[in-house]
Enzyme design. Structure first.
Site, PDB file in Angstrom:
ATOM      1  N   ARG A  16       0.841  -1.203   0.000  1.00 43.05           N
ATOM      2  CA  ARG A  16       0.000   0.000   0.000  1.00 43.05           C
ATOM      3  C   ARG A  16       0.877   1.255   0.000  1.00 43.05           C
ATOM      4  O   ARG A  16       2.077   1.188   0.239  1.00 43.05           O
ATOM      5  CB  ARG A  16      -0.967   0.007   1.184  1.00 43.05           C
ATOM      6  N   GLY A  17       0.212   2.395  -0.239  1.00 39.78           N
ATOM      7  CA  GLY A  17       0.945   3.652  -0.385  1.00 39.78           C
ATOM      8  C   GLY A  17       1.204   3.866  -1.871  1.00 39.78           C
ATOM      9  O   GLY A  17       1.625   2.940  -2.571  1.00 39.78           O
ATOM     10  N   ALA A  18       0.932   5.091  -2.339  1.00 36.41           N
ATOM     11  CA  ALA A  18       0.952   5.351  -3.787  1.00 36.41           C
ATOM     12  C   ALA A  18       2.298   5.043  -4.448  1.00 36.41           C
ATOM     13  O   ALA A  18       2.338   4.531  -5.568  1.00 36.41           O
ATOM     14  CB  ALA A  18       0.566   6.810  -4.031  1.00 36.41           C
ATOM     15  N   ARG A  59      -6.579  -0.858  -7.616  1.00 41.15           N
ATOM     16  CA  ARG A  59      -7.051   0.260  -6.789  1.00 41.15           C
ATOM     17  C   ARG A  59      -7.264   1.462  -7.713  1.00 41.15           C
ATOM     18  O   ARG A  59      -6.421   1.755  -8.553  1.00 41.15           O
ATOM     19  CB  ARG A  59      -6.032   0.594  -5.688  1.00 41.15           C
ATOM     20  N   CYS A 124      -1.865   9.600   7.986  1.00 41.55           N
ATOM     21  CA  CYS A 124      -1.683   8.323   7.292  1.00 41.55           C
ATOM     22  C   CYS A 124      -0.214   7.914   7.303  1.00 41.55           C
ATOM     23  O   CYS A 124       0.522   8.230   8.256  1.00 41.55           O
ATOM     24  CB  CYS A 124      -2.245   8.408   5.873  1.00 41.55           C
ATOM     25  N   ASP A 193      -1.845  10.751  -3.274  1.00 39.29           N
ATOM     26  CA  ASP A 193      -2.075   9.648  -4.223  1.00 39.29           C
ATOM     27  C   ASP A 193      -2.203  10.193  -5.631  1.00 39.29           C
ATOM     28  O   ASP A 193      -1.773   9.563  -6.593  1.00 39.29           O
ATOM     29  CB  ASP A 193      -3.329   8.874  -3.837  1.00 39.29           C
ATOM     30  N   ASN A 203      -5.668  12.483  -1.248  1.00 37.38           N
ATOM     31  CA  ASN A 203      -4.847  11.695  -0.321  1.00 37.38           C
ATOM     32  C   ASN A 203      -5.798  10.995   0.658  1.00 37.38           C
ATOM     33  O   ASN A 203      -7.024  11.128   0.572  1.00 37.38           O
ATOM     34  CB  ASN A 203      -3.858  12.614   0.413  1.00 37.38           C
ATOM     35  N   LYS A 204      -5.223  10.263   1.580  1.00 35.65           N
ATOM     36  CA  LYS A 204      -6.009   9.458   2.531  1.00 35.65           C
ATOM     37  C   LYS A 204      -7.166  10.251   3.131  1.00 35.65           C
ATOM     38  O   LYS A 204      -7.025  11.423   3.468  1.00 35.65           O
ATOM     39  CB  LYS A 204      -5.054   8.971   3.631  1.00 35.65           C
TER      40      LYS A 204
HETATM   41  C1  RUB Z   1      -1.844   5.821   1.570  1.00 38.03           C
HETATM   42  C2  RUB Z   1      -1.850   7.306   1.482  1.00 38.03           C
HETATM   43  C3  RUB Z   1      -0.525   7.987   1.414  1.00 38.03           C
HETATM   44  C4  RUB Z   1      -0.173   8.253  -0.057  1.00 38.03           C
HETATM   45  C5  RUB Z   1       1.251   8.726  -0.242  1.00 38.03           C
HETATM   46  O1  RUB Z   1      -3.132   5.263   1.398  1.00 38.03           O
HETATM   47  O2  RUB Z   1      -2.872   7.940   1.369  1.00 38.03           O
HETATM   48  O3  RUB Z   1      -0.574   9.231   2.070  1.00 38.03           O
HETATM   49  O4  RUB Z   1      -0.357   7.066  -0.807  1.00 38.03           O
HETATM   50  O5  RUB Z   1       2.141   7.720   0.157  1.00 38.03           O
HETATM   51  P1  RUB Z   1      -3.299   3.655   1.436  1.00 38.03           P
HETATM   52  P2  RUB Z   1       3.661   7.670  -0.381  1.00 38.03           P
HETATM   53  O6  RUB Z   1      -2.724   3.175   2.722  1.00 38.03           O
HETATM   54  O7  RUB Z   1      -4.756   3.444   1.328  1.00 38.03           O
HETATM   55  O8  RUB Z   1      -2.553   3.107   0.236  1.00 38.03           O
HETATM   56  O9  RUB Z   1       4.272   8.995  -0.032  1.00 38.03           O
HETATM   57  O10 RUB Z   1       4.280   6.537   0.396  1.00 38.03           O
HETATM   58  O11 RUB Z   1       3.617   7.409  -1.840  1.00 38.03           O
END
Ligand code: RUB
Length: 298
Positions: A16-18, A59, A124, A193, A203-204
């Site tokens: 998870r995480g973009a 997603r 988040c 995201d 974002n979240k």
């Molecule tokens: C994660 C989220 C993060 C962004 C950025 O949502 O909202 O703030 O994805 O993350 P989820 P990064 O847990 O639903 O994927 O900076 O790591 O790309």
């Protein structure tokens, strides 16, 4: 890991995480291309497109996923399968390494905006936001962080633990305590995201509430986002799809009778609540999103 394994891990949020889903998808598509035993270039490309679709459909909200897959597919050129494989290998490796380098660059730039003695709220779990805070800490700045729990998935626990493991003074708070703690906060740092052409940040869920509270207390809001999180589709007016996940993530279904439950997992923060967006190209006003997207399309 094959395409279906990676797709399942992204859908279930094991990955998870973009940024992480973008790199995982690029890696999976590369592996698929390398292992595919098909000599006909047309059939090879068709199979590649199907694999891409499977990853894309995991997603809906983070444009990082679509942009990563497009970046990999850009290499799919040539008259033979071997040439196409070579192109895919080079484009996938280039995407993965430049996206990893971008984390370091953005953390460095963002750390310049963190002053000694600052109190920061983050929401988040963003690799970029966490990296920037750790960078500032490593520079010897004394920082204090309030990390929101982030219901329903509680990604804030990952953030809080990562910061604590790096020696940062971090306090976990429930999402509804953001207004309470904003009064003693100097800076909000979050990830994204998707960034739209008009500088809106997706974002979240809860990010917009954090930004609204920050606005009330005149606390700057910094968004850390690599350029591959900017959405070309929004230039053509396509709306960003906000993912709604299973309501069982919010409450056990048999706990309540006659009650509707909703579980949108991202929200939109309008550009007027964002002080700056930090990309690997530098620090921008959110109003520069249109220009950044155009630059990406060159
Ligand atoms: C994660 C989220 C993060 C962004 C950025 O949502 O909202 O703030 O994805 O993350 P989820 P990064 O847990 O639903 O994927 O900076 O790591 O790309």
């Amino acid at each position: 890991m094959n395409i279906n394994d990676t797709a399942a891990k992204i859908s279930s949020m094991e990955i998870r995480g973009a940024g992480k889903i973008a790199r995982a998808a690029a890696q999976a598509l590369l592996q698929f291309a390398i292992n595919l035993d098909e000599k006909n270039p047309g059939k090879f490309l068709k199979a590649l497109e199907t694999a891409k679709e499977t990853l894309f459909n995991t997603r809906p909200t983070a444009v990082s996923l679509a942009n990563a897959l497009d970046a990999v597919m850009k290499g799919a050129k040539g008259n033979t399968v071997d040439e196409i494989k070579k192109g895919i290998k080079s484009s996938a490796e280039q995407f993965i390494s430049s996206s990893e380098k971008a984390i370091e660059t953005i953390a460095k730039i963002c750390s310049q905006r963190i002053q000694d003695g600052y109190t920061i709220i983050t929401h988040c779990n963003s690799t970029l936001a966490v990296s920037a805070i750790i960078k500032a800490h490593e520079q010897g700045k004394k920082v204090r962080v309030f990390a929101t729990e982030t219901r329903p998935w509680r990604q804030g626990l990952i953030t809080a633990q990562a910061l604590a493991d790096s020696g940062v003074d971090v306090t976990l708070i429930v999402d509804s305590a953001v207004g309470f703690f904003m009064r003693e906060t100097d800076l909000v740092i979050v990830g994204a995201d998707t960034v739209t052409a008009d500088g809106t940040i997706i974002n979240k869920i809860g990010t917009s509430q954090v930004a609204l509270a920050a606005s009330v207390y005149s606390v700057p809001v910094i968004v850390c986002a690599e350029t591959y999180k900017f959405s070309k589709a929004t230039l053509e007016g396509k709306p960003v799809v906000i993912e709604e996940r299973d309501v069982a993530e919010v409450v056990e279904q048999n706990k309540l009778k006659g009650v509707k439950v909703r579980n949108p997992v991202f929200d939109a923060t309008p550009s007027k609540y964002i002080t700056a967006i930090i990309t690997e190209l530098g620090i921008y006003s959110p109003h520069a999103a249109y220009t950044i997207i155009q630059k990406m399309m060159e």
